[in-house]
Design a protein around this motif. Structure first.
Motif, PDB file in Angstrom:
ATOM      1  N   ASP A 104      -8.348  -6.366   3.027  1.00 35.27           N
ATOM      2  CA  ASP A 104      -9.273  -5.464   3.720  1.00 35.27           C
ATOM      3  C   ASP A 104      -9.856  -6.123   4.966  1.00 35.27           C
ATOM      4  OD1 ASP A 104     -10.986  -3.113   4.013  1.00 35.27           O
ATOM      5  OD2 ASP A 104     -12.608  -4.439   3.351  1.00 35.27           O
ATOM      6  N   ALA A 105     -10.230  -7.392   4.850  1.00 35.02           N
ATOM      7  CA  ALA A 105     -10.856  -8.088   5.978  1.00 35.02           C
ATOM      8  C   ALA A 105      -9.905  -8.263   7.153  1.00 35.02           C
ATOM      9  CB  ALA A 105     -11.365  -9.456   5.520  1.00 35.02           C
ATOM     10  N   HIS A 106      -8.592  -8.275   6.882  1.00 38.04           N
ATOM     11  CA  HIS A 106      -7.617  -8.534   7.938  1.00 38.04           C
ATOM     12  C   HIS A 106      -6.753  -7.309   8.253  1.00 38.04           C
ATOM     13  CE1 HIS A 106      -8.790 -12.608   6.695  1.00 38.04           C
ATOM     14  NE2 HIS A 106      -8.505 -12.948   7.922  1.00 38.04           N
ATOM     15  N   GLY A 107      -7.173  -6.157   7.791  1.00 34.21           N
ATOM     16  CA  GLY A 107      -6.501  -4.923   8.175  1.00 34.21           C
ATOM     17  C   GLY A 107      -5.114  -4.739   7.596  1.00 34.21           C
ATOM     18  N   VAL A 108      -4.862  -5.332   6.435  1.00 29.14           N
ATOM     19  CA  VAL A 108      -3.562  -5.181   5.763  1.00 29.14           C
ATOM     20  C   VAL A 108      -3.755  -4.147   4.650  1.00 29.14           C
ATOM     21  CG1 VAL A 108      -1.720  -6.348   4.498  1.00 29.14           C
ATOM     22  CG2 VAL A 108      -2.984  -7.562   6.286  1.00 29.14           C
ATOM     23  N   ASP A 109      -2.959  -3.078   4.686  1.00 28.57           N
ATOM     24  CA  ASP A 109      -3.310  -1.930   3.839  1.00 28.57           C
ATOM     25  C   ASP A 109      -2.247  -1.501   2.832  1.00 28.57           C
ATOM     26  OD1 ASP A 109      -1.380  -0.804   5.455  1.00 28.57           O
ATOM     27  OD2 ASP A 109      -2.657   0.777   6.272  1.00 28.57           O
ATOM     28  N   THR A 110      -1.202  -2.318   2.618  1.00 31.53           N
ATOM     29  CA  THR A 110      -0.115  -1.896   1.729  1.00 31.53           C
ATOM     30  C   THR A 110       0.189  -2.992   0.712  1.00 31.53           C
ATOM     31  OG1 THR A 110       0.828  -0.585   3.545  1.00 31.53           O
ATOM     32  CG2 THR A 110       2.245  -0.999   1.643  1.00 31.53           C
ATOM     33  N   LEU A 111       0.161  -2.608  -0.586  1.00 28.57           N
ATOM     34  CA  LEU A 111       0.302  -3.582  -1.672  1.00 28.57           C
ATOM     35  C   LEU A 111       1.247  -3.052  -2.742  1.00 28.57           C
ATOM     36  CD1 LEU A 111      -0.732  -6.194  -3.186  1.00 28.57           C
ATOM     37  CD2 LEU A 111      -2.462  -4.710  -4.214  1.00 28.57           C
ATOM     38  N   VAL A 112       2.206  -3.889  -3.131  1.00 27.45           N
ATOM     39  CA  VAL A 112       3.048  -3.619  -4.297  1.00 27.45           C
ATOM     40  C   VAL A 112       2.689  -4.667  -5.341  1.00 27.45           C
ATOM     41  CG1 VAL A 112       5.389  -3.413  -5.200  1.00 27.45           C
ATOM     42  CG2 VAL A 112       4.888  -2.683  -2.845  1.00 27.45           C
ATOM     43  N   CYS A 155      -8.206   0.886  -3.295  1.00 23.33           N
ATOM     44  CA  CYS A 155      -7.562   1.980  -2.552  1.00 23.33           C
ATOM     45  C   CYS A 155      -8.586   3.049  -2.215  1.00 23.33           C
ATOM     46  CB  CYS A 155      -6.421   2.572  -3.373  1.00 23.33           C
ATOM     47  SG  CYS A 155      -4.992   1.487  -3.532  1.00 23.33           S
ATOM     48  N   HIS A 156      -9.449   3.364  -3.165  1.00 22.79           N
ATOM     49  CA  HIS A 156     -10.477   4.381  -2.937  1.00 22.79           C
ATOM     50  C   HIS A 156     -11.513   3.901  -1.917  1.00 22.79           C
ATOM     51  CE1 HIS A 156     -13.357   7.576  -3.831  1.00 22.79           C
ATOM     52  NE2 HIS A 156     -14.275   6.640  -3.972  1.00 22.79           N
ATOM     53  N   GLN A 157     -11.972   2.666  -2.065  1.00 24.98           N
ATOM     54  CA  GLN A 157     -13.075   2.189  -1.229  1.00 24.98           C
ATOM     55  C   GLN A 157     -12.622   1.677   0.130  1.00 24.98           C
ATOM     56  OE1 GLN A 157     -15.919  -0.249  -3.283  1.00 24.98           O
ATOM     57  NE2 GLN A 157     -16.642  -1.252  -1.416  1.00 24.98           N
ATOM     58  N   PHE A 158     -11.486   0.961   0.159  1.00 28.09           N
ATOM     59  CA  PHE A 158     -11.042   0.331   1.402  1.00 28.09           C
ATOM     60  C   PHE A 158      -9.977   1.139   2.138  1.00 28.09           C
ATOM     61  CE2 PHE A 158     -11.808  -3.946  -0.949  1.00 28.09           C
ATOM     62  CZ  PHE A 158     -13.170  -3.828  -0.760  1.00 28.09           C
ATOM     63  N   GLY A 159      -9.420   2.165   1.475  1.00 28.57           N
ATOM     64  CA  GLY A 159      -8.343   2.918   2.117  1.00 28.57           C
ATOM     65  C   GLY A 159      -6.999   2.233   2.046  1.00 28.57           C
ATOM     66  N   LEU A 160      -6.835   1.300   1.096  1.00 32.76           N
ATOM     67  CA  LEU A 160      -5.519   0.701   0.914  1.00 32.76           C
ATOM     68  C   LEU A 160      -4.573   1.728   0.303  1.00 32.76           C
ATOM     69  CD1 LEU A 160      -6.449  -2.766  -0.673  1.00 32.76           C
ATOM     70  CD2 LEU A 160      -6.383  -2.131   1.740  1.00 32.76           C
ATOM     71  N   ARG A 161      -3.301   1.428   0.330  1.00 30.63           N
ATOM     72  CA  ARG A 161      -2.317   2.209  -0.428  1.00 30.63           C
ATOM     73  C   ARG A 161      -1.537   1.214  -1.269  1.00 30.63           C
ATOM     74  NH1 ARG A 161       0.802   4.116   5.059  1.00 30.63           N
ATOM     75  NH2 ARG A 161       1.030   2.041   5.944  1.00 30.63           N
ATOM     76  N   ALA A 162      -1.345   1.571  -2.534  1.00 27.97           N
ATOM     77  CA  ALA A 162      -0.777   0.579  -3.457  1.00 27.97           C
ATOM     78  C   ALA A 162      -0.014   1.256  -4.576  1.00 27.97           C
ATOM     79  CB  ALA A 162      -1.883  -0.298  -4.044  1.00 27.97           C
ATOM     80  N   VAL A 163       0.950   0.502  -5.099  1.00 29.51           N
ATOM     81  CA  VAL A 163       1.691   0.901  -6.292  1.00 29.51           C
ATOM     82  C   VAL A 163       1.676  -0.271  -7.260  1.00 29.51           C
ATOM     83  CG1 VAL A 163       4.027   1.280  -7.178  1.00 29.51           C
ATOM     84  CG2 VAL A 163       3.170   2.685  -5.302  1.00 29.51           C
ATOM     85  N   PHE A 246      -2.643   5.602  -4.588  1.00 28.03           N
ATOM     86  CA  PHE A 246      -2.417   4.640  -5.666  1.00 28.03           C
ATOM     87  C   PHE A 246      -1.637   5.324  -6.772  1.00 28.03           C
ATOM     88  CE2 PHE A 246      -3.456   2.867  -9.839  1.00 28.03           C
ATOM     89  CZ  PHE A 246      -3.066   1.552  -9.643  1.00 28.03           C
ATOM     90  N   GLU A 247      -0.635   4.600  -7.302  1.00 29.44           N
ATOM     91  CA  GLU A 247       0.137   5.156  -8.407  1.00 29.44           C
ATOM     92  C   GLU A 247       0.692   4.015  -9.249  1.00 29.44           C
ATOM     93  OE1 GLU A 247       0.523   7.313 -10.765  1.00 29.44           O
ATOM     94  OE2 GLU A 247       0.655   8.879  -9.212  1.00 29.44           O
ATOM     95  N   VAL A 248       0.916   4.306 -10.524  1.00 25.46           N
ATOM     96  CA  VAL A 248       1.578   3.354 -11.415  1.00 25.46           C
ATOM     97  C   VAL A 248       2.928   3.925 -11.814  1.00 25.46           C
ATOM     98  CG1 VAL A 248      -0.577   2.402 -12.288  1.00 25.46           C
ATOM     99  CG2 VAL A 248       0.506   4.304 -13.505  1.00 25.46           C
ATOM    100  N   PHE A 249       3.908   3.034 -11.901  1.00 25.29           N
ATOM    101  CA  PHE A 249       5.258   3.434 -12.284  1.00 25.29           C
ATOM    102  C   PHE A 249       5.833   2.395 -13.249  1.00 25.29           C
ATOM    103  CE2 PHE A 249       4.992   5.107  -7.857  1.00 25.29           C
ATOM    104  CZ  PHE A 249       5.139   6.456  -8.135  1.00 25.29           C
ATOM    105  N   ASN A 250       6.554   2.877 -14.240  1.00 21.66           N
ATOM    106  CA  ASN A 250       7.344   1.991 -15.095  1.00 21.66           C
ATOM    107  C   ASN A 250       8.644   1.617 -14.393  1.00 21.66           C
ATOM    108  OD1 ASN A 250       5.502   2.221 -17.189  1.00 21.66           O
ATOM    109  ND2 ASN A 250       6.679   3.775 -18.295  1.00 21.66           N
ATOM    110  N   LEU A 251       9.110   0.412 -14.646  1.00 20.89           N
ATOM    111  CA  LEU A 251      10.444  -0.006 -14.208  1.00 20.89           C
ATOM    112  C   LEU A 251      11.189  -0.559 -15.423  1.00 20.89           C
ATOM    113  CD1 LEU A 251      10.076  -1.880 -10.792  1.00 20.89           C
ATOM    114  CD2 LEU A 251      10.842   0.461 -11.205  1.00 20.89           C
TER     115      LEU A 251
END
Length: 322
Positions: A104-112, A155-163, A246-251
């Motif tokens: 969040d502090a460095h503007g990186v918004d995508t996480l797997v 994701c809710h607070q910082f606006g990240l997007r993640a799986v 944000f979403e969860v998936f099985n693999l």
């Protein structure tokens, strides 16, 4: 540009190598507490340090600003988590929170995120889909579930997007022997079977009285190369989603393999008869874990995993013999 936490570990190093092969710039973060420097691909930038160190993470993100973070760094041994539960909360949850703050502090918004089927605990039905109740049977599983919840909140607070990818069991190896499984102590099924075959030593089978057809635990195995490809496909697809997603998936493969079936596969793949000694079940070991991955396949618009148990055994045996 990708940052791979835990990129000196078994799956993380394969992830870094896969990304480099597909034209990504890659940096790896690892404290080498369980990982191996030799497993990190030569063309990856390497930062040695812990995700629990906020100042270290700030320096990493200032020096290398990724578009996507692949988060594998964790303590990940179920039986050990009963002995050191606080350490698991510190690394797996507190470390994840500090990583999220750094993003969040460095503007990186995508996480797997590398999650686990351990969040489900003992299966109430199989194959397990994402609607299955989450009742972790170990501190390890509890910390993975808590980390998922922290990521969802970010994701809710910082606006990240993640799986969060809840995968089941992983095996196999690429052509590079430096990236084979080298845990100490080794707790995973196939490395221990292959070590028994190679050293002509007995294999310890934990639990032959499970409520399964042959009495041994059943697991869903995915080849590590299929797994990291799935992570890369997930990242590409995730970049199309809006902030806050944000979403969860099985693999998983959707196919169960029992421990006795794994023993047979290794005996066939190595040409070695393995002596088996049966011990009681290990604490926190569910009898059966098999994935339903249809939700991920539909979202990622991809098909299932192609490599077989035999492929996994061959690749791991080759890596051990080099």
């Amino acid at each position: 540009r990708a940052l791979v936490t835990g990129g000196a570990g078994y799956i993380g190093a394969h992830m870094a190598a896969d990304l480099l092969c597909h034209g990504w710039d890659v940096a790896v973060v690892d404290d080498l507490s369980t990982g191996h420097r030799s497993a990190v691909p030569e063309n990856a930038i390497f930062f040695q340090g812990s995700i629990t160190d906020a100042a270290f993470l700030a320096r990493v993100f200032a020096a290398y600003r990724p578009e996507v973070v692949f988060h594998f760094a964790a303590l990940a041994v179920v039986c050990d988590s009963f002995e050191r539960p606080f350490a698991y909360w510190q690394v797996n949850v507190e470390g994840t929170i500090k990583l999220l703050h750094a993003m969040d502090a460095h503007g990186v918004d995508t996480l797997v995120f590398s999650s686990s089927c351990a969040v489900y605990g003992h299966a109430e039905y199989v194959p397990i889909d994402e609607k299955h109740p989450t009742r972790p049977a170990s501190p390890y599983g509890a910390t993975k579930l808590a980390a998922e919840q922290c990521i969802q909140a970010a994701c809710h607070q910082f606006g990240l997007r993640a799986v969060a990818l809840r995968y089941f069991n992983v095996a196999g190896c690429c052509g590079d022997a430096s990236r084979r499984e080298r845990h100490d102590p080794e707790t995973h099924l196939f490395p221990n079977l292959l070590a028994a075959a190679e050293k002509k030593q007995p294999f310890i089978l934990y639990g032959a009285d499970h409520p399964t057809p042959d009495g041994t635990a059943i697991r869903d195995f995915v080849h590590v190369l299929d797994l990291v490809e799935a992570h890369r496909q997930t990242a590409i697809r995730l970049l199309q989603e809006p902030s806050g997603f944000f979403e969860v998936f099985n693999l998983g493969s959707g196919k169960g393999t029992s421990v006795r079936e794994a023993i047979t596969a290794v005996e066939h793949g190595t040409g070695t008869k393995i002596k088996v000694i049966t011990h009681p079940r290990r604490r926190g070991d569910p009898p059966m874990l098999v994935a339903n991955s249809q939700k991920w396949q539909n979202w990622a618009q991809t098909f299932g995993f192609q490599r077989t148990i035999e492929d996994m055994v061959r690749s791991m045996w080759r890596a051990r013999r080099r």
